[in-house]
Design a protein around this motif. Structure first.
Motif, mmCIF file in Angstrom:
data_model
loop_
_atom_site.group_PDB
_atom_site.id
_atom_site.type_symbol
_atom_site.label_atom_id
_atom_site.label_comp_id
_atom_site.label_asym_id
_atom_site.label_seq_id
_atom_site.Cartn_x
_atom_site.Cartn_y
_atom_site.Cartn_z
ATOM 1 N N PRO A 162 0.815 -1.210 0.000
ATOM 2 C CA PRO A 162 0.000 0.000 0.000
ATOM 3 C C PRO A 162 0.851 1.263 0.000
ATOM 4 C CG PRO A 162 -0.005 -1.009 2.173
ATOM 5 C CD PRO A 162 0.723 -1.947 1.266
ATOM 6 N N HIS A 163 0.272 2.326 -0.545
ATOM 7 C CA HIS A 163 0.878 3.665 -0.546
ATOM 8 C C HIS A 163 2.231 3.694 -1.249
ATOM 9 C CE1 HIS A 163 -2.292 4.672 2.230
ATOM 10 N NE2 HIS A 163 -1.912 3.690 3.018
ATOM 11 N N VAL A 164 2.328 3.026 -2.384
ATOM 12 C CA VAL A 164 3.563 3.008 -3.173
ATOM 13 C C VAL A 164 3.396 3.970 -4.345
ATOM 14 C CG1 VAL A 164 5.059 1.596 -4.644
ATOM 15 C CG2 VAL A 164 4.226 0.691 -2.467
ATOM 16 N N SER A 165 4.465 4.709 -4.654
ATOM 17 C CA SER A 165 4.451 5.690 -5.734
ATOM 18 C C SER A 165 5.563 5.415 -6.732
ATOM 19 C CB SER A 165 4.620 7.104 -5.173
ATOM 20 O OG SER A 165 3.549 7.423 -4.318
ATOM 21 N N PHE A 166 5.214 5.499 -8.020
ATOM 22 C CA PHE A 166 6.170 5.374 -9.121
ATOM 23 C C PHE A 166 6.222 6.730 -9.816
ATOM 24 C CE2 PHE A 166 6.353 0.639 -10.352
ATOM 25 C CZ PHE A 166 6.026 0.204 -9.089
ATOM 26 N N TYR A 167 7.405 7.331 -9.883
ATOM 27 C CA TYR A 167 7.567 8.642 -10.501
ATOM 28 C C TYR A 167 8.551 8.550 -11.658
ATOM 29 C CZ TYR A 167 5.839 10.246 -5.901
ATOM 30 O OH TYR A 167 5.123 10.437 -4.748
ATOM 31 N N THR A 168 8.053 8.599 -12.897
ATOM 32 C CA THR A 168 8.966 8.666 -14.039
ATOM 33 C C THR A 168 9.332 10.106 -14.357
ATOM 34 O OG1 THR A 168 7.240 8.824 -15.736
ATOM 35 C CG2 THR A 168 7.923 6.600 -15.074
ATOM 36 N N ALA A 169 8.569 11.058 -13.820
ATOM 37 C CA ALA A 169 8.693 12.476 -14.183
ATOM 38 C C ALA A 169 9.866 13.162 -13.491
ATOM 39 C CB ALA A 169 7.400 13.208 -13.838
ATOM 40 N N HIS A 170 10.533 14.009 -14.258
ATOM 41 C CA HIS A 170 11.569 14.922 -13.764
ATOM 42 C C HIS A 170 11.140 16.348 -14.082
ATOM 43 C CE1 HIS A 170 15.047 12.330 -12.917
ATOM 44 N NE2 HIS A 170 14.855 11.696 -14.049
ATOM 45 N N HIS A 171 11.695 17.285 -13.352
ATOM 46 C CA HIS A 171 11.573 18.704 -13.684
ATOM 47 C C HIS A 171 12.967 19.306 -13.644
ATOM 48 C CE1 HIS A 171 7.232 18.524 -13.446
ATOM 49 N NE2 HIS A 171 7.362 17.850 -12.328
ATOM 50 N N PRO A 172 13.234 20.307 -14.459
ATOM 51 C CA PRO A 172 14.564 20.921 -14.480
ATOM 52 C C PRO A 172 14.922 21.511 -13.111
ATOM 53 C CG PRO A 172 13.268 21.657 -16.365
ATOM 54 C CD PRO A 172 12.341 20.908 -15.460
ATOM 55 N N LEU A 173 16.198 21.447 -12.777
ATOM 56 C CA LEU A 173 16.670 22.074 -11.546
ATOM 57 C C LEU A 173 16.719 23.592 -11.689
ATOM 58 C CD1 LEU A 173 19.522 19.619 -10.518
ATOM 59 C CD2 LEU A 173 17.164 19.696 -9.679
ATOM 60 N N ASP A 174 16.968 24.052 -12.907
ATOM 61 C CA ASP A 174 17.040 25.481 -13.167
ATOM 62 C C ASP A 174 15.648 26.101 -13.013
ATOM 63 O OD1 ASP A 174 18.540 27.877 -14.436
ATOM 64 O OD2 ASP A 174 16.699 27.661 -15.646
ATOM 65 N N GLU A 177 13.807 27.384 -16.259
ATOM 66 C CA GLU A 177 13.276 26.292 -17.084
ATOM 67 C C GLU A 177 12.055 25.667 -16.422
ATOM 68 O OE1 GLU A 177 14.172 24.662 -20.270
ATOM 69 O OE2 GLU A 177 14.710 26.782 -20.322
ATOM 70 N N ARG A 178 12.152 25.450 -15.113
ATOM 71 C CA ARG A 178 11.033 24.856 -14.384
ATOM 72 C C ARG A 178 9.793 25.756 -14.462
ATOM 73 N NH1 ARG A 178 13.803 23.896 -10.147
ATOM 74 N NH2 ARG A 178 13.072 25.622 -8.858
ATOM 75 N N ALA A 179 9.989 27.069 -14.403
ATOM 76 C CA ALA A 179 8.872 28.021 -14.476
ATOM 77 C C ALA A 179 8.153 27.966 -15.826
ATOM 78 C CB ALA A 179 9.372 29.434 -14.199
ATOM 79 N N LYS A 180 8.821 27.451 -16.859
ATOM 80 C CA LYS A 180 8.212 27.308 -18.192
ATOM 81 C C LYS A 180 7.378 26.017 -18.299
ATOM 82 C CE LYS A 180 12.099 29.649 -20.410
ATOM 83 N NZ LYS A 180 13.269 29.434 -21.284
ATOM 84 N N HIS A 181 7.306 25.258 -17.198
ATOM 85 C CA HIS A 181 6.559 23.995 -17.157
ATOM 86 C C HIS A 181 7.143 22.972 -18.140
ATOM 87 C CE1 HIS A 181 3.262 25.402 -14.501
ATOM 88 N NE2 HIS A 181 3.737 26.555 -14.910
ATOM 89 N N ILE A 182 8.450 22.865 -18.084
ATOM 90 C CA ILE A 182 9.167 21.888 -18.898
ATOM 91 C C ILE A 182 9.361 20.630 -18.063
ATOM 92 C CG2 ILE A 182 11.345 21.386 -20.094
ATOM 93 C CD1 ILE A 182 9.567 23.534 -21.448
#
Length: 188
Positions: free
Chosen positions: A104-116, A119-124
């Motif tokens: 139970p309560h297991v999460s799989f995250y393939t998603a990354h977001h830029p550290l910059d 770039e992150r503010a552009k929703h990349i």
């Protein structure tokens, strides 16, 4: 190139692309239907799971609630059991083999977001696939991070944050997850 194609290839893409937003809405519609089913509505749950996911093998049981981004990037082998409250950000392939148990309560995250931050503010975003090979057991409250492969027969202890591949037949646990020993009932 379509944002969807870039996403599943692990390339950078705009998260708010209209096609991606629409896929996520359709996925959430199916997920909501699954989560509203009664505990005895197994045939309907299986049918909706097959509509939601890329491939569903025989004897796949997923307890509700579930939380899924795209669904089409998820594939299951045979004889899979997933306990309550599974979260999957499947921007890339999530491949689950046969005879897999997920607590139970297991999460799989393939998603990354830029550290910059600009770039992150552009929703990349960008993503890396997750692979769970046959005969793996993942304990409750685990997080499996992008790019991880859990090799055949390994066991992941409850509460682990898995940041890198775990070799076949090994017991691994902790945050970050580390290999402890062989996955046997006797300490070797």
């Amino acid at each position: 190139m379509r944002a969807f194609d870039a996403m599943v290839k692990g390339e950078r893409y705009w998260i708010n692309d209209p096609e991606l937003v629409e896929i996520r809405f359709k996925t959430r519609d199916l997920v909501d239907k699954i989560n509203q089913l009664g505990p005895r509505d197994e045939l309907e749950r299986q049918e909706l799971l097959r509509q939601l996911c890329g491939r569903v093998g025989e004897d796949v049981h997923v307890e509700k609630p579930i939380h899924i981004d795209y669904g089409c990037n998820i594939s299951f082998g045979d004889h899979v059991f997933i306990n309550f409250d599974w979260t999957v950000l499947d921007c890339c392939e999530v491949k689950i083999g046969s005879h897999v148990f997920i607590g139970p309560h297991v999460s799989f995250y393939t998603a990354h977001h830029p550290l910059d931050k600009q770039e992150r503010a552009k929703h990349i975003g960008f993503a890396e696939p997750i692979t769970v090979e046959d005969n793996v057991w993942i304990g409750g409250n685990c997080v499996i991070l992008p790019g991880v492969t859990l090799k055949e027969g390994c066991v992941i202890g409850a509460g682990s944050v898995v940041t890198k591949d775990v070799p076949a037949g090994m017991l691994a646990l902790g945050a970050p997850c580390r290999v402890i020993r062989k996955a046997t009932d006797t300490k070797e």
